[in-house]
Design a protein around this motif. Structure first.
Motif, PDB file in Angstrom:
ATOM      1  N   ARG A 491       0.834  -1.215   0.000  1.00 15.20           N
ATOM      2  CA  ARG A 491       0.000   0.000   0.000  1.00 15.20           C
ATOM      3  C   ARG A 491       0.861   1.254   0.000  1.00 15.20           C
ATOM      4  NH1 ARG A 491      -3.246  -3.139   3.510  1.00 15.20           N
ATOM      5  NH2 ARG A 491      -2.213  -2.257   5.340  1.00 15.20           N
ATOM      6  N   ALA A 492       1.912   1.258   0.805  1.00 13.83           N
ATOM      7  CA  ALA A 492       2.797   2.421   0.845  1.00 13.83           C
ATOM      8  C   ALA A 492       3.508   2.602  -0.489  1.00 13.83           C
ATOM      9  CB  ALA A 492       3.815   2.270   1.978  1.00 13.83           C
ATOM     10  N   ARG A 493       3.917   1.502  -1.082  1.00 14.43           N
ATOM     11  CA  ARG A 493       4.592   1.584  -2.372  1.00 14.43           C
ATOM     12  C   ARG A 493       3.651   2.123  -3.444  1.00 14.43           C
ATOM     13  NH1 ARG A 493       6.106  -0.449  -7.125  1.00 14.43           N
ATOM     14  NH2 ARG A 493       8.340  -0.490  -7.521  1.00 14.43           N
ATOM     15  N   ALA A 494       2.413   1.628  -3.457  1.00 10.44           N
ATOM     16  CA  ALA A 494       1.444   2.091  -4.450  1.00 10.44           C
ATOM     17  C   ALA A 494       1.164   3.584  -4.292  1.00 10.44           C
ATOM     18  CB  ALA A 494       0.151   1.284  -4.327  1.00 10.44           C
ATOM     19  N   GLN A 495       1.084   4.049  -3.049  1.00 11.39           N
ATOM     20  CA  GLN A 495       0.853   5.476  -2.820  1.00 11.39           C
ATOM     21  C   GLN A 495       2.050   6.288  -3.301  1.00 11.39           C
ATOM     22  OE1 GLN A 495      -1.720   7.031  -2.138  1.00 11.39           O
ATOM     23  NE2 GLN A 495      -1.057   9.067  -1.527  1.00 11.39           N
ATOM     24  N   ALA A 496       3.262   5.790  -3.053  1.00  8.75           N
ATOM     25  CA  ALA A 496       4.455   6.491  -3.537  1.00  8.75           C
ATOM     26  C   ALA A 496       4.476   6.552  -5.058  1.00  8.75           C
ATOM     27  CB  ALA A 496       5.718   5.788  -3.015  1.00  8.75           C
ATOM     28  N   VAL A 497       4.076   5.470  -5.711  1.00 11.62           N
ATOM     29  CA  VAL A 497       4.031   5.451  -7.172  1.00 11.62           C
ATOM     30  C   VAL A 497       3.042   6.487  -7.686  1.00 11.62           C
ATOM     31  CG1 VAL A 497       3.324   4.051  -9.165  1.00 11.62           C
ATOM     32  CG2 VAL A 497       4.820   3.077  -7.415  1.00 11.62           C
ATOM     33  N   ARG A 498       1.873   6.593  -7.036  1.00 15.30           N
ATOM     34  CA  ARG A 498       0.870   7.584  -7.476  1.00 15.30           C
ATOM     35  C   ARG A 498       1.394   9.008  -7.321  1.00 15.30           C
ATOM     36  NH1 ARG A 498      -2.806   3.706  -5.347  1.00 15.30           N
ATOM     37  NH2 ARG A 498      -2.682   4.581  -3.262  1.00 15.30           N
ATOM     38  N   LEU A 499       2.027   9.276  -6.184  1.00 16.42           N
ATOM     39  CA  LEU A 499       2.561  10.629  -5.965  1.00 16.42           C
ATOM     40  C   LEU A 499       3.667  10.939  -6.967  1.00 16.42           C
ATOM     41  CD1 LEU A 499       2.754  10.677  -2.048  1.00 16.42           C
ATOM     42  CD2 LEU A 499       1.016  11.737  -3.502  1.00 16.42           C
ATOM     43  N   ALA A 500       4.550   9.967  -7.193  1.00 17.67           N
ATOM     44  CA  ALA A 500       5.637  10.184  -8.155  1.00 17.67           C
ATOM     45  C   ALA A 500       5.085  10.340  -9.566  1.00 17.67           C
ATOM     46  CB  ALA A 500       6.628   9.028  -8.094  1.00 17.67           C
ATOM     47  N   GLY A 501       4.011   9.631  -9.875  1.00 17.82           N
ATOM     48  CA  GLY A 501       3.394   9.772 -11.188  1.00 17.82           C
ATOM     49  C   GLY A 501       2.871  11.177 -11.418  1.00 17.82           C
ATOM     50  N   TYR A 502       2.302  11.777 -10.381  1.00 12.70           N
ATOM     51  CA  TYR A 502       1.832  13.165 -10.510  1.00 12.70           C
ATOM     52  C   TYR A 502       3.024  14.106 -10.678  1.00 12.70           C
ATOM     53  CZ  TYR A 502      -0.937  17.378  -9.590  1.00 12.70           C
ATOM     54  OH  TYR A 502      -1.554  18.605  -9.691  1.00 12.70           O
TER      55      TYR A 502
END
Length: 864
Positions: A491-502
């Motif tokens: 979950r933490a990794r997925a959230q980091a990926v979303r933030l980095a994607g933005y």
């Protein structure tokens, strides 16, 4: 709302959900009125006591021998009707219900129990007055409700289950209340109240501490349910203890169905603990145990798939769901089928198949509505809309649909999902130029990190937004590092990926190549800190780097050379993907020596080069190259491109600080005689000659047996490990990809978490193949080796003939033995042999580091 692992009702297995109640089913609600009398222990004076004892004996039989229980239950029910004994009818109907459930008809079981409650509480009996038989009917209705609690919970109605339990409680004996506690845990787990579920099972086990024969099944059930609740609380050691205890109790009592059920839950528990190899081994055992129980086997697969999804392994989850869904459909599993299809839609989306995801989610949405499960409809709609967004340009209509779905999620009790989708709606509105609508979709104060950054962008403060995003990614990186269990890390990794994607989106809009590279790295490898451009130049020296970036269907590339850092926009990512697939197909045909292939590989390679490298040809000319691929480019044979055929190329996941430290380690401490281990696998015509050729190039090299234990030991104790064995790539489950050894396939998920080997060479066909979901992870054998600590892996991306592999590897190791870097050795060998199917992954531009002169390879260690 993911399906939960198998739980039991009345001490009998309930692997998943079922269909909704018959429209005419009676809902057994609690009656209002005066306080109920104390529940009687028995109702003496009944003229049909002998038949009553027969009916009561059928209740436990229904779970162990359901066919017999069902048939005899109907016989006793008809006899009770003939005699006019309502008590016999109620108990017999309950036995029929439990047997019906065991035979796979959850809806039928629900209806039978509702009829039992109606029969016990209708006019003329069950009012709490009118003699011992009438008073006993209250207790018989409560017993039927006791059985109904877990069934309603497993059908996706846990709140109703709690109400039914409350209605039953006053009429039950103390020991029956203990049994109810075991079933109540099913509903509590469904509601996420796992701590309460543990307490309910604790109470049940205390009450039934001296269980008589017909209560043992409830003791085993309480142990199993408590174990599963503990697993949800990440108390894995206690969970394993309870499930193992359940199996022992059930086996002693001859309850084979409960032994099977305990066995079926071990794969779920293993996945939850991050033991993926153990999970798949447990799946194989459970599949044999449940071979005659297709519904439970399918439910086990769906449960494991749910845990795999939560752990960030969508490909493996999809494989299991594609097996589970047809089985559940053939069993008429109803609600369980719909829940599994929802998981499948999620897996399809995460594995890059939005078309299938949209179709599956649309069907699930209709099924939820038809089942009266309106609360779940927005979950399916969310996946459907995300799938549409993956392939369609945003428009006002789609933006309104996303916004409405976000509201529906929040209204129906899915606040986290609603808040996340509201941010998507705000982003769509901003992209369409509707700033007011975008502002309206953001929660007051901006909400989470993503929302705060988006609000800053709407104010025109892009640097401020980027600063917020960087802080957010760093916070999630720390959570990944400190996570107590795989699902939390995922979950933490997925959230980091979303933030980095933005952040990547903002960087691409600004056109600043350094920022693009940094955000692209963070979106691929969020667990590690991106490397600053100045530091990257220092590490690269005279080499060049090209990092490909895919965003919104468009492909771009950042190049870093000693002279400059540049951003190149390469157009449609779909076109590049198609060209890459054509090249691989042409090279496969050529490898099979299909005469029809002709010069097609040359033409296909030239087409890929024109699209990918022509815009940056001048910058890269004459330089060794580090490539960071994206999407389909993970499986591109780079050496086949005309301009790279004699160029050392090293492929890596991202340029991070950890990658730079590995680069430095790889180039330091070289000594004359690295410790080399060679494996000659079974079934290869030239494996023996290849192994001999490798040994001849490295003084002191040793050959180890082609067993799992020996290869794992070599990875831990050697500097260089060469494996000449058949490879197997599983596109549907990359972690099951592996190499074939004498004692079976050594798969990616069985590799050690920490490997000392600096270079691993896999001369097998397809050993370097991978899948790459959202986030850029390289999933497959190579990715697992690099994640385990190998500095560099050389592997084939296409089928290779044995004699060609022998020729290439002989030259490769001869050059490597002269102290050259793996990428240089591979380039020289490929050019000499005319074979371009291999690639060098990781840190391949530096000579292999050793420093392990005192290491000893132990070949008798267990691979796990």
């Amino acid at each position: 709302m993911d399906p939960r692992p198998s739980v039991i009702a009345d001490g009998h297995p309930l692997p998943g959900d079922g269909t909704e109640p018959h429209m005419g089913a009676v809902r057994p609600e609690a009656r209002s009125g005066s306080r109920p009398p104390k529940p009687p222990e028995s109702a003496g004076g009944c003229p049909h006591e002998g038949l009553m004892r027969v009916a009561e004996g059928l209740v436990p039989m229904a779970g162990v021998r359901p066919e017999v229980g069902w048939e005899r239950g109907w016989e006793v029910l008809r006899e009770g009707e003939r005699r006019g004994c309502r008590r016999v009818q109620v108990v017999a109907r309950r036995a029929v219900a439990l047997a019906t459930r065991e035979l796979g008809d959850l809806a039928g079981a629900d209806e039978h129990l509702c009829r039992a409650v109606e029969l016990a509480t209708s006019a003329g009996g069950g009012t709490g007055h009118g003699g011992p038989c009438a008073a006993d009917l209250d207790r018989r209705a409560a017993q039927a409700r006791l059985s109904l609690v877990a069934i309603r919970a497993e059908r996706g109605l846990p709140e109703e289950a709690l109400g039914i339990a409350e209605a039953a409680m006053p009429y039950l004996t103390q020991r029956e209340r203990g049994k109810l506690g075991s079933n109540l845990a099913v509903a509590l787990v469904r509601l996420g109240r796992c701590g309460d579920a543990v307490a309910a099972c604790d109470g049940a086990l205390e009450t039934l501490s001296r269980a008589v024969a017909d209560e043992v099944v409830f003791v085993a059930g309480a142990l199993l349910n408590r174990g599963l609740a503990l697993a949800m609380l990440h108390r894995y050691q206690e969970a394993e203890r309870d499930i193992a205890h359940c199996a022992r109790v059930a086996e002693r009592a001859g309850l084979g169905h409960l032994v099977r059920l305990a066995q079926a839950n071990l794969p779920f528990l293993a996945v939850s603990r991050g033991r993926i190899a153990a999970a798949f081994r447990a799946c194989q055992v459970a599949e044999r145990v449940l071979a005659g129980f297709p519904e439970r086997l399918a439910a086990m697969r769906a449960d494991v798939a749910s845990a795999l999804l939560d752990s960030g392994l969508p490909f493996e989850a999809r494989m299991l769901l594609e097996q589970a869904v047809p089985s559940l459909a053939s069993c008429g599993a109803g609600v369980a089928l719909t829940d599994a299809r929802l998981l499948l839609a999620r897996a399809e989306l995460l594995t890059g198949d939005p078309g299938r995801a949209e179709a599956t989610a649309s069907a699930v949405r209709e099924e939820f509505a038809g089942q009266g499960r309106g609360r779940h409809v927005p979950l399916a709609e969310e996946i459907r809309l995300r799938a549409r967004l993956a392939v369609a340009a945003p428009d006002p209509s789609l933006c309104r649909e996303v916004s409405a779905c976000a509201d529906e999620l929040a209204v129906h009790g899915w606040p986290a999902e609603g808040a996340e989708l509201a941010l998507v709606a705000a982003g769509l509105a901003a992209a369409l130029g509707d700033r007011a609508a975008a502002e309206a979709r953001l929660p007051p104060g901006g909400g989470d990190t993503h929302g705060v950054a988006m609000r800053a962008v709407l104010r025109g403060d892009v640097p401020g937004a980027c600063a917020v995003l960087k802080e957010g990614v760093a916070e999630q990186r720390a959570r990944v590092r400190d996570a107590a269990h795989p699902a939390e890390a995922a979950r933490a990794r997925a959230q980091a990926v979303r933030l980095a994607g933005y952040g990547l989106e903002l960087a691409l809009e600004s056109g600043r190549p350094g920022e693009v590279l940094s955000w692209a790295t963070a979106s691929r490898v969020p667990e590690e800190r991106p490397l600053a451009v100045d530091r990257l130049r220092e590490v690269l020296g005279d080499a060049a780097l090209v990092a490909f970036v895919r965003h919104g269907g468009v492909l771009a590339a950042v190049t870093v050379t000693p002279r400059r850092v540049a951003l190149h926009r390469l157009g449609s990512a779909g076109v590049v993907a198609e060209l890459a697939v054509r090249l691989r197909y042409a090279m496969r045909r050529a490898a099979r020596r299909d005469g029809v292939a002709g010069r097609e590989p040359e033409r296909a390679a030239a087409a890929v080069q024109r699209r990918l490298l022509r815009p940056m040809a001048a910058e890269l000319s004459g330089r060794e190259l580090v490539v960071v691929p994206a999407g389909t480019l993970h499986t591109l044979p780079w050496a086949a491109l005309p301009s790279l055929r004699e160029v050392p190329v090293s492929v890596c996941a991202g340029v991070t600080e950890e990658w730079a430290r590995g680069w430095a380690r790889t180039g330091a401490g070289l000594r004359a005689g690295p410790r080399v281990a060679v494996v000659a696998g079974p079934g290869l015509a030239h494996a023996r000659a290849e192994a001999d050729a490798v040994v001849a190039c490295h003084p002191g090299a040793v050959e180890v047996p082609p067993s799992k234990a020996s290869v794992v030991a070599a990875l831990a104790g050697a500097d260089v490990v060469h494996v000449a064995a058949h490879g197997r790539f599983c596109p549907r489950a990359p972690l099951l990809s592996g190499v074939e050894l004498a004692d079976g396939s050594l798969s990616a998920c069985e590799l050690p978490a920490a490997a000392a080997a600096r270079l691993v060479v896999l001369s097998a066909c397809d050993a370097g193949m991978a899948r790459s979901p959202e986030g850029g992870l390289r999933l497959g054998l190579v990715g697992a080796l690099l994640a385990g600590g190998a500095a560099c892996v050389v592997a084939g991306l296409l089928p290779v003939r044995d004699d060609e592999s022998l020729a290439l590897m002989a030259v490769f190791h001869e050059v490597l033995g002269r102290g050259r870097a793996p990428a240089r050795a591979l380039a020289d060998a490929g050019a000499k042999a005319g074979l371009y199917s291999f690639a060098c992954f990781g840190n391949g531009l530096q000579p292999v580091s050793t420093g392990l002169s005192g290491s000893v390879i132990q070949c008798d260690q267990d691979p796990m």
